[in-house]
Design a protein around this motif. Structure first.
Motif, PDB file in Angstrom:
ATOM      1  N   ALA A   1     -23.092 -27.653   5.402  1.00 49.04           N
ATOM      2  CA  ALA A   1     -24.534 -27.723   5.646  1.00 49.04           C
ATOM      3  C   ALA A   1     -24.949 -26.682   6.684  1.00 49.04           C
ATOM      4  N   GLN A   2     -24.116 -26.528   7.708  1.00 50.79           N
ATOM      5  CA  GLN A   2     -24.418 -25.567   8.766  1.00 50.79           C
ATOM      6  C   GLN A   2     -24.574 -24.160   8.191  1.00 50.79           C
ATOM      7  N   LYS A   3     -23.704 -23.800   7.269  1.00 48.51           N
ATOM      8  CA  LYS A   3     -23.782 -22.467   6.653  1.00 48.51           C
ATOM      9  C   LYS A   3     -25.051 -22.327   5.812  1.00 48.51           C
ATOM     10  N   PHE A   4     -25.301 -23.369   5.030  1.00 49.34           N
ATOM     11  CA  PHE A   4     -26.461 -23.351   4.148  1.00 49.34           C
ATOM     12  C   PHE A   4     -27.742 -23.274   4.979  1.00 49.34           C
ATOM     13  N   ALA A   5     -27.826 -24.150   5.973  1.00 45.80           N
ATOM     14  CA  ALA A   5     -29.052 -24.200   6.788  1.00 45.80           C
ATOM     15  C   ALA A   5     -29.254 -22.913   7.587  1.00 45.80           C
ATOM     16  N   ALA A   6     -28.163 -22.232   7.917  1.00 44.61           N
ATOM     17  CA  ALA A   6     -28.305 -20.962   8.643  1.00 44.61           C
ATOM     18  C   ALA A   6     -28.860 -19.883   7.716  1.00 44.61           C
ATOM     19  N   ALA A   7     -28.453 -19.918   6.465  1.00 43.74           N
ATOM     20  CA  ALA A   7     -28.837 -18.851   5.540  1.00 43.74           C
ATOM     21  C   ALA A   7     -30.286 -18.998   5.057  1.00 43.74           C
ATOM     22  N   TYR A   8     -30.666 -20.193   4.662  1.00 40.00           N
ATOM     23  CA  TYR A   8     -31.991 -20.395   4.064  1.00 40.00           C
ATOM     24  C   TYR A   8     -32.430 -21.815   4.406  1.00 40.00           C
ATOM     25  N   PRO A   9     -33.002 -21.992   5.585  1.00 42.70           N
ATOM     26  CA  PRO A   9     -33.283 -23.337   6.084  1.00 42.70           C
ATOM     27  C   PRO A   9     -34.171 -24.186   5.168  1.00 42.70           C
ATOM     28  N   SER A  10     -35.227 -23.585   4.638  1.00 43.12           N
ATOM     29  CA  SER A  10     -36.151 -24.388   3.827  1.00 43.12           C
ATOM     30  C   SER A  10     -35.479 -24.876   2.552  1.00 43.12           C
ATOM     31  N   LEU A  11     -34.671 -23.999   1.966  1.00 40.98           N
ATOM     32  CA  LEU A  11     -33.985 -24.377   0.730  1.00 40.98           C
ATOM     33  C   LEU A  11     -32.980 -25.482   1.028  1.00 40.98           C
ATOM     34  N   TYR A  12     -32.310 -25.339   2.151  1.00 41.10           N
ATOM     35  CA  TYR A  12     -31.363 -26.369   2.587  1.00 41.10           C
ATOM     36  C   TYR A  12     -32.075 -27.718   2.690  1.00 41.10           C
ATOM     37  N   LEU A  13     -33.209 -27.714   3.389  1.00 38.48           N
ATOM     38  CA  LEU A  13     -33.928 -28.974   3.622  1.00 38.48           C
ATOM     39  C   LEU A  13     -34.345 -29.604   2.297  1.00 38.48           C
ATOM     40  N   SER A  14     -34.790 -28.754   1.398  1.00 36.07           N
ATOM     41  CA  SER A  14     -35.251 -29.242   0.105  1.00 36.07           C
ATOM     42  C   SER A  14     -34.088 -29.859  -0.682  1.00 36.07           C
ATOM     43  N   VAL A  15     -32.970 -29.156  -0.735  1.00 37.71           N
ATOM     44  CA  VAL A  15     -31.792 -29.661  -1.457  1.00 37.71           C
ATOM     45  C   VAL A  15     -31.293 -30.953  -0.820  1.00 37.71           C
TER      46      VAL A  15
ATOM     47  N   ALA B   1     -30.220 -47.361   7.468  1.00 39.34           N
ATOM     48  CA  ALA B   1     -29.406 -46.564   6.542  1.00 39.34           C
ATOM     49  C   ALA B   1     -30.150 -45.295   6.137  1.00 39.34           C
ATOM     50  N   LEU B   2     -31.433 -45.435   5.815  1.00 40.22           N
ATOM     51  CA  LEU B   2     -32.194 -44.268   5.349  1.00 40.22           C
ATOM     52  C   LEU B   2     -32.414 -43.267   6.482  1.00 40.22           C
ATOM     53  N   LYS B   3     -32.681 -43.781   7.672  1.00 38.07           N
ATOM     54  CA  LYS B   3     -32.877 -42.884   8.817  1.00 38.07           C
ATOM     55  C   LYS B   3     -31.578 -42.159   9.152  1.00 38.07           C
ATOM     56  N   LEU B   4     -30.463 -42.852   8.970  1.00 36.94           N
ATOM     57  CA  LEU B   4     -29.174 -42.220   9.240  1.00 36.94           C
ATOM     58  C   LEU B   4     -28.940 -41.065   8.261  1.00 36.94           C
ATOM     59  N   MET B   5     -29.302 -41.287   7.002  1.00 36.37           N
ATOM     60  CA  MET B   5     -29.166 -40.209   6.010  1.00 36.37           C
ATOM     61  C   MET B   5     -30.037 -39.019   6.419  1.00 36.37           C
ATOM     62  N   GLU B   6     -31.266 -39.320   6.815  1.00 31.96           N
ATOM     63  CA  GLU B   6     -32.187 -38.263   7.250  1.00 31.96           C
ATOM     64  C   GLU B   6     -31.622 -37.529   8.469  1.00 31.96           C
ATOM     65  N   ASN B   7     -31.086 -38.305   9.403  1.00 29.98           N
ATOM     66  CA  ASN B   7     -30.543 -37.698  10.619  1.00 29.98           C
ATOM     67  C   ASN B   7     -29.383 -36.762  10.322  1.00 29.98           C
ATOM     68  N   GLN B   8     -28.554 -37.129   9.361  1.00 26.14           N
ATOM     69  CA  GLN B   8     -27.449 -36.231   8.988  1.00 26.14           C
ATOM     70  C   GLN B   8     -27.989 -34.895   8.519  1.00 26.14           C
ATOM     71  N   VAL B   9     -29.012 -34.966   7.669  1.00 29.25           N
ATOM     72  CA  VAL B   9     -29.617 -33.740   7.152  1.00 29.25           C
ATOM     73  C   VAL B   9     -30.172 -32.897   8.303  1.00 29.25           C
ATOM     74  N   LEU B  10     -30.815 -33.573   9.247  1.00 33.52           N
ATOM     75  CA  LEU B  10     -31.459 -32.845  10.345  1.00 33.52           C
ATOM     76  C   LEU B  10     -30.439 -32.266  11.319  1.00 33.52           C
ATOM     77  N   VAL B  11     -29.345 -32.970  11.533  1.00 33.45           N
ATOM     78  CA  VAL B  11     -28.295 -32.427  12.396  1.00 33.45           C
ATOM     79  C   VAL B  11     -27.724 -31.155  11.752  1.00 33.45           C
ATOM     80  N   GLY B  12     -27.529 -31.190  10.451  1.00 33.79           N
ATOM     81  CA  GLY B  12     -27.074 -29.985   9.735  1.00 33.79           C
ATOM     82  C   GLY B  12     -28.076 -28.845   9.900  1.00 33.79           C
ATOM     83  N   ALA B  13     -29.360 -29.189   9.827  1.00 35.50           N
ATOM     84  CA  ALA B  13     -30.405 -28.161   9.990  1.00 35.50           C
ATOM     85  C   ALA B  13     -30.347 -27.560  11.392  1.00 35.50           C
ATOM     86  N   ALA B  14     -30.103 -28.418  12.395  1.00 35.83           N
ATOM     87  CA  ALA B  14     -30.031 -27.937  13.778  1.00 35.83           C
ATOM     88  C   ALA B  14     -28.835 -27.010  13.962  1.00 35.83           C
TER      89      ALA B  14
END
Ligand code: FAD
Ligand code: FAD
Lengths: 372, 380
Positions: free
Chosen positions: A68-82, A226-239
């Motif tokens: 996720a870190q690699k993906f979010a570094a390359a194209y953050p918006s696409l990462y978030l969407s996926v 559970a849902l917030k935890l899933m969201e948080n994982q995505v956001l930590v990857g984005a960070a």
């Protein structure tokens, strides 16, 4: 203990790195075109399935976080969407969905053939999960869903939107197809960051959903956590992605750009800033990995350590990006570029999911043994 | 990545906590206020096996792995052992004894390690000089070879255990024309003519550790007291960095857990405006920050220990990152902990100001934060 990635993980990370780097030059543009393409490519790797179903030789959320870190570094918006589609929409299905629901939505999702959205948050958040104002009411073999969700990532492009709402004394997740009657998708919103992602308000008025495509009623706290935890994982990857993009750009610049006849990294004001930035990057990476490791092992500390990671990574992302902008100076300020993008995106990580403020209060409550 | 400890490692940590709470912690306040070294606690640590954990059993050690050794340091801090005693332990076991173990001859190992592992003798390490702190290579202490002896002249400063040590590992220039490559390491015993130590220095924190100058005035030692070869001294000092960034940082992490527990207890008990102060978001915020720093810092320290256990060469960048984080990022949470205790936090009784003062050494000792940034920026 082992602080290395396995050979299989390393090969996987290289593969993901190669895929996402092809899209990096488009990082400022809207995601609708590249989304379908990259989903197909990712579906051919273990990426989409990680954290959703077991994948041989991979470490579930841990391998995912590194990729996720690699993906979010390359194209953050696409990462978030996926990720909102795969890990939150897909995560809800994987965790709570029935066989029929998985067959209908999760199977095509993991093949890269379906885009989902999760409409969870409402007009404000709170420490104790307030009851949701959106409701689902049983009407024969349908459930009629009504409510308003102000910010839904993928709202304008999702084939199906998972809408969370009060349902039969608990919480329900209603799978609403994009063409459902009574569903209104707002115009894409202008945003400070992640400007390529398509985010809109979603409103529902007696929107009929087949009962087979309703999850729940679930216990409200369990579902929200559970849902917030899933969201948080995505956001930590984005960070992490924002941090590494900004740091790498600043490091490169500091080694190449000269002032007074020397590369600017020769000056402590620049070099030491970079050292502080790298310390944050490495610390955050390890903290995120440990949080994912706890999650993988169903450890009961996972929720709290993830909140710690969310706060730390969100705040460090802003600091690292800010430091990088100082080092890039003029060439960072003249947008668009990965560093100013990282700086803007970092703010979102602190707001979305569980906000930094609420996260700290929750961590405090957990340590104090308060809260329910 | 795998962040797990073995059952044995975790059980041992619990044992150390129990031992420390029973045998050491009850006397901490007395020694801390008097700025005296707790010889009895040190001897008990020797009996328990902490002082020689990682040395082989035949030399009086326990044959433990590095992670277990680091867990023991964390356990001491977590139990409430003061930073002075854990620093004394660190300087003794890792900076002094480990250097003797790694670079001494068989005879030297047999002579020193059992005595140091049991706590019968106390060790110290002298590197820093009045004119050579961060810039180690500019040291002025010289060792001149005369026949089958070396004659040492010069002085050292800030030497932990200096006034109480029975044996010292001392770094001196055998070739003053060289920088790092001119430095050699020697073992010097207490009572050697020409070797003396100064009065204990008065310090802000780590009160129970005794810190002083060391003086060498025509101090003559047998030539076999040279450790390894001439010119290898800097490399030896750098090897201790692995310990410095793991076992010596671990007590700081442990004392973070100690503080967190204390803050939680106090915040639930202390009532203001009709409610326990734990119910105010500002208090929760501070408690959360202590927790976040602990979670973030711990893995950095264990990564260094794991590296050492798996026989990997030290990654100097990662080691410097661990030191920089533990030094700089823990100051604010320690400050927050004092604030949670209000006026009581400023007074000695609650032990939080002691943690704050002890913790203030982390960004200074063993290479300042600036030096860590220098290392990181050069290696990146
Ligand atoms: C661009 C964007 C995209 C989004 N995408 C999605 C999505 O796809 N799906 C989804 O479900 N949600 C999404 N969200 C919603 C997001 O997750 C937040 O939940 C939402 O922004 C919070 O509501 P609010 O902005 O009204 O803030 P508020 O809740 O009004 O908070 C305002 C401020 O007060 C603080 N605060 C509030 N209550 C407390 C308290 N009790 N104690 C201490 N501090 C408090 C907050 O931390 C914040 O700083 C998105 C949001 C944005 C901006
Ligand atoms: C309680 C205590 C115990 C100690 N125990 C021991 C021991 O057992 N054995 C031992 O050998 N030593 C010991 N030391 C010494 C310790 O390692 C040194 O104090 C430390 O390395 C810094 O050296 P200095 O004090 O001379 O500071 P200096 O090197 O004079 O530094 C002063 C300031 O300048 C900064 N600075 C220096 N050079 C640079 C540069 N190139 N770029 C940017 N900034 C720079 C430093 O970061 C610092 O802020 C101990 C110190 C203390 C306080």
């Amino acid at each position: 203990m082992n602080f290395d990635y396995s050979p299989k993980e390393k090969a996987f990370l290289e593969e993901i790195g190669a895929i996402v780097s092809q899209y990096a030059s488009q990082a400022g543009s809207r995601v609708e075109k590249p989304l379908a393409l990259i989903l197909k490519k990712l579906a051919a790797t273990p990426y989409l399935r990680l954290g959703i179903e077991p994948v041989d030789g991979m470490e579930g959320p841990q391998s995912l976080m590194a990729a996720a870190q690699k993906f979010a570094a390359a194209y953050p918006s696409l990462y978030l969407s996926v990720e909102m589609s795969t890990r939150v929409f897909g995560g809800a299905l994987s965790r709570f969905g029935s066989a029929t629901q998985k067959e209908k939505f999760l199977t095509p999702l993991l093949k890269g053939e379906l885009v989902g959205a999760m409409a969870l948050s409402e007009s404000s958040m709170n420490v104790e999960n307030d009851a949701l104002a959106t409701t689902g009411t049983v009407d024969g073999d349908k459930v009629l869903v009504s409510g308003v969700k102000s910010f839904v990532i993928n709202g304008p492009i999702a084939n199906v939107i998972a809408v969370a709402g009060a349902y039969e004394g608990g919480t329900g997740i209603f799978f609403v197809p994009a063409d459902a009657p009574g569903l209104t998708i707002g115009e894409p919103l202008g945003t400070l960051g992640f400007e390529g992602a398509l985010i809109s308000a979603v409103s529902l008025e007696n929107c009929p959903v087949d009962k087979n495509f309703v999850i729940g009623p679930l216990a409200h706290k369990e579902a929200m956590d559970a849902l917030k935890l899933m969201e948080n994982q995505v956001l930590v990857g984005a960070a992490l992605g924002a941090m590494s993009a900004a740091f790498e750009a600043a490091k490169k610049h500091a080694k190449e750009h000269k002032s007074g006849g020397r590369p600017i990294i020769a000056y402590q004001e620049v070099a030491f800033k970079l050292a502080e930035m790298l310390t944050m990057v490495q610390t955050c990476e390890l903290l995120a990995q440990r949080a994912c490791w706890l999650l993988k092992n169903n450890d009961n500390q996972a929720l709290e350590v993830f909140l710690c990671a969310k706060v730390m990574c969100g705040e460090c992302a802003e600091k690292v990006a800010s430091g990088a902008l100082q080092i890039l100076s003029g060439s960072g300020f003249t947008a668009p570029n990965p560093t100013e993008r990282a700086y803007r995106n970092a703010k979102f990580v602190q707001i979305a999911g569980v906000s930094t403020e609420i996260a700290r209060v929750k961590i405090g409550d957990m340590e104090l043994g308060y809260g329910k | 990545m795998d962040f797990s400890f073995t059952k044995e490692q975790l059980m041992f940590k619990e044992e150390v906590i129990r031992f420390a709470k029973k045998e050491i912690v009850p006397r901490v306040a007395e020694h801390e206020l008097a700025c005296t070294f707790d010889f009895e606690a040190f001897r008990k640590m020797g009996e328990f096996g902490i002082l020689g954990l990682h040395f082989p059993e035949e030399l009086g050690g326990q044959g433990a792995d590095v992670i277990t050794t680091v867990l023991a340091g964390e356990a001491l801090g977590e139990a409430g052992v003061d930073g002075g005693l854990t620093l004394a332990y660190g300087a003794h076991t890792f900076l002094c004894a480990d250097t003797l173990f790694r670079h001494g001859t068989d005879a030297q190992r047999k002579k020193y390690i059992p005595k140091l592992a049991s706590g019968q003798w106390i060790g110290c390490m002298g590197l820093t000089e009045p004119g050579a702190g961060s810039d180690v290579a500019s040291m002025k202490t010289e060792a001149v070879k005369k026949g089958d002896t070396y004659v040492l002249n010069g002085s050292k400063i800030f030497i932990t255990n200096g006034p109480i040590a029975d044996v010292a590992v001392v770094y001196a220039k055998t070739d003053p024309s060289q920088q790092h490559a001119g430095i050699s390491a020697f073992v010097v015993e207490k009572g050697t003519p020409g070797f003396s130590s100064g009065e204990p220095l008065k310090k802000m924190g780590v009160h129970t550790s005794q810190t002083s100058e060391l003086f060498f005035n025509d101090c003559t030692i047998p030539a076999q007291n040279l450790l390894g070869q001439e010119g290898m001294g800097f490399q030896m000092a750098m090897e201790t960095v692995e310990w410095d960034r793991s076992a010596l940082l671990a007590p700081f992490i442990g004392s973070g857990s100690y503080l967190l527990k204390k803050c939680v207890r106090y915040a639930k008990e202390r009532v203001q405006f009709g409610r326990p102060i734990g119910h105010f978001q500002a208090t929760k915020h501070k408690i959360a920050d202590i927790k976040i720093m602990l979670e973030a810092g711990r893995s950095l320290v264990y990564r260094i220990a794991w590296c050492k256990d798996s026989g990997k060469p030290l990654n100097h960048l990662e080691a410097a990152v661990a030191k920089l984080f533990a030094g700089d990022w823990t100051l604010q949470p320690m400050n927050d902990a004092m604030l949670i205790f209000g006026g009581y936090g400023y007074c000695h009784e609650y032990d939080v100001e002691r943690c704050f003062r002890d913790g203030r050494l982390a960004p200074i000792g063993g290479g300042t934060s600036d030096i860590q940034k220098m290392i990181i920026s050069r290696l990146m």
